[in-house]
Structures are given as structure tokens and as C-alpha cells.
Scaffold this active site. Structure first.
Site, PDB file in Angstrom:
ATOM      1  N   ALA A  65       0.993  -1.090  -0.145  1.00  0.00           N
ATOM      2  CA  ALA A  65       0.226  -0.312  -0.082  1.00  0.00           C
ATOM      3  C   ALA A  65       0.525   1.209  -0.229  1.00  0.00           C
ATOM      4  CB  ALA A  65      -0.855  -0.083   1.006  1.00  0.00           C
ATOM      5  N   GLY A 109       0.552  -4.921   1.007  1.00  0.00           N
ATOM      6  CA  GLY A 109      -0.594  -5.261  -0.064  1.00  0.00           C
ATOM      7  C   GLY A 109      -0.411  -5.961  -1.181  1.00  0.00           C
TER       8      GLY A 109
END
Ligand code: DAK
Length: 257
Positions: A65, A109
């Protein structure tokens, strides 16, 4: 449709979605996740699309992320805004088969997005890991759960607690990836798999996907019972009639939907 953070290419019945934020190693910003969600919505609604490939660059599938976007959020903001919301689960909810073609970094992520796909084909330079612990946080998009189901408790615990990265060969040995291929043939191999899947009866493909996912949710007895029901229901489709007739007549089946 045009996107800022991804590229989309249709190759026959296969939709290829390439994560494309080269300056940040494809870090999964809110903008990128919005684009990915929108592209999956289109691919899922398009009857001509029968399989989807999600890929990145040779250097990075996605390095996690976007840490810069996360930085400075308070607990209250993170909690109340549902920090990077439900569109993170969009791949998991996709009913069509999704292959992750992973080269380079698939961290945090990025590893979680790859694990949400139905299977991972990895280039020999791929690197997987959940390094969140080094940032003072824990994985937040299923990393502790899907990694543990994929590689077992011992290795998942080690990777999550140490933040150590795992190379492609170890990832294959541990059951995280289906196959490792040379970097230069990654897309060719992913396409071959996607095209094979796309050539089969689509209801059967979607049912099979659903059943394998069910195995991750329910106990053996219940799973086998569900499988039996779905198996029987195949005999209500024209695809079963065509598939078995083609076998008996020694010809290729024609599945047009
Ligand atoms: N975020 C933002 N920028 C990133 C980034 C990231 N995750 N990873 C790399 N970049 C940027 C770098 O800052 C650098 O930018 P510039 O300095 O050039 O402007 C550029 O990409 C190139 O990176 P490096 O210079 O660092 O490249 P190296 O080859 O030296 O190193 C690396 C590559 C992948 C080892 C390194 O960049 C790195 O360690 N990156 C961070 C990896 C990481 O910690 N990832 C986990 C992030 S936390 C949730 C959903 C998801 C999540 C949580 C909750 N919900 C739905 C609730 C996920 C959380 C995470 O993923």
C-alpha cells in the site's frame, strides 16, 4: 475507459490489467485501487471477457500500500474512514478467474492482492513478503489469514514476525505460488493459462473456482457435500451435454458461453 494508474489490454477473451505507477514501484494508492476496482467491474460485466490477468512491471508487482498516503493518519481517522476501504476486497469478490502474474516485489498489500487472485504465476525474480512489522503495523488486507492458509502457520508466522522476504523458488515450494517461470516468459505463460481457462465452459469454470474457494471456508464433509450438489447441477447445463458429446464423437467441444 481511461485510467491513471493502470493499463488495460484486451487479448481476445482475456483482460490484462497492468498496475502502473512506476515511480513508486506500483505502490497501491487509493487512486490505483479505485482504477483496479473500476477495471474489474468492467471486465466482470463484459460477457466477452472469460479470464483476467493482473500483473505489474518487471521490477514490481506492487511494493505494498502507499505508505506516504498512510502516514499521518490517526487511529480515529483510520477506523472511521475504514482506511482504504472495501475496494481492497474487489479481486476476492470477482466471479471470473483472476491470475496474478508476478515479477519483482510483491510486498505487503502487493502480496495480499496477489493472494486474493485465484492463483499466482511468478517470474523467477519475484519476491514475496509481509514487511508491515517493520513499519510498526500488522498486515491489514488479509496477509495474516491468506498467507497462513497458503504456506501454513510456521512459515507464515516467521514471515509476518520477521518481515523477511521470500524468493520465488521458496514461494513455490511453500505453496504460495502455482508455478515459477523465467521472467521473459511470464506473460506468455500467464496468457496460456488464461486462454486455456477461457476456452472451457464458463459456468463450469466459475463453479470450479467457487468450490476451491469454498474449501478455504468450510470443513471437509460440508465442502464435499456442496461439491456433490454443484456437480449434479452441471448435468442441467448444455455445456455438459456438449462436452461429453464432443468426447464421444472424438472432436473438440464448442463452448460459446
Ligand atoms: N509506498 C510508497 N512509496 C513506495 C513504496 C510504498 N509501499 N515502496 C516503494 N516506494 C517508492 C520509494 O519511496 C521510492 O520513491 P522515490 O524516493 O524514488 O520518490 C520508489 O518507490 C523506489 O523505491 P526504492 O528507492 O526504495 O527502491 P529499492 O529498489 O531501493 O527498494 C523496496 C525496493 C520494495 C525494497 C523498498 O521500496 C521498500 O521496502 N518499500 C516498502 C515496502 C513495504 O514496506 N511495503 C508494505 C507497505 S504497508 C489495508 C490494505 C492494505 C494494507 C493495509 C490495510 N486495508 C484494506 C485495511 C497494506 C499495507 C502495506 O502494504
Amino acid at each position: 475507459m481511461t485510467y491513471e494508474n493502470i493499463k488495460v489490454e484486451q487479448r481476445g477473451s482475456v483482460c490484462i490489467i497492468e498496475l502502473h505507477r512506476p515511480k513508486a514501484l506500483n505502490a497501491l494508492s487509493q487512486g490505483l485501487m479505485n482504477d483496479l476496482t473500476a477495471a474489474l467491474d468492467v471486465a466482470e460485466a463484459d460477457l466477452a471477457t472469460r479470464a483476467i490477468i493482473v500483473t505489474g512491471s518487471e521490477k514490481a508487482f506492487a511494493a505494498g500500500a502507499d505508505i506516504i498516503e498512510f502516514q499521518g493518519k490517526s487511529f480515529s481517522e483510520a477506523f472511521r474512514q475504514g482506511l482504504i476501504t472495501a475496494n481492497w476486497e474487489r479481486i476476492d469478490r470477482c466471479r471470473k478467474p483472476v491470475i496474478a502474474a508476478v515479477a519483482g516485489f510483491a510486498l505487503g498489500g502487493g502480496c495480499e492482492v496477489a493472494m486474493m487472485c485465484d492463483f499466482i504465476i511468478a517470474a523467477d525474480n519475484a519476491v514475496f513478503g509481509q514487511p508491515e512489522i517493520k513499519l510498526g503495523i500488522v498486515p491489514g488486507a488479509g496477509g495474516t489469514q491468506r498467507l497462513t492458509r497458503a504456506v501454513g502457520k510456521a512459515k507464515a508466522m516467521e514471515l509476518v514476525l520477521t518481515g523477511r522476504n521470500m524468493k520465488a523458488e521458496e514461494a513455490e515450494r511453500s505453496g504460495l505460488v502455482a508455478r515459477v517461470v523465467p521472467l521473459e516468459s511470464l506473460m506468455e505463460e500467464a496468457l496460456k493459462s488464461a486462454e486455456a481457462i477461457a476456452s472451457y465452459a464458463q459456468p463450469a469454470v466459475m463453479m470450479a473456482k467457487d468450490l476451491v474457494k469454498t474449501a478455504q471456508q468450510v470443513g471437509l464433509d460440508e465442502g464435499v457435500k456442496i461439491e456433490r450438489r454443484v456437480f449434479h447441477s452441471c448435468f442441467g447445463t448444455q455445456h455438459q451435454v456438449e462436452g461429453m458429446a464432443a468426447f464421444a464423437e472424438k472432436r473438440k467441444p464448442e463452448f460459446d458461453d
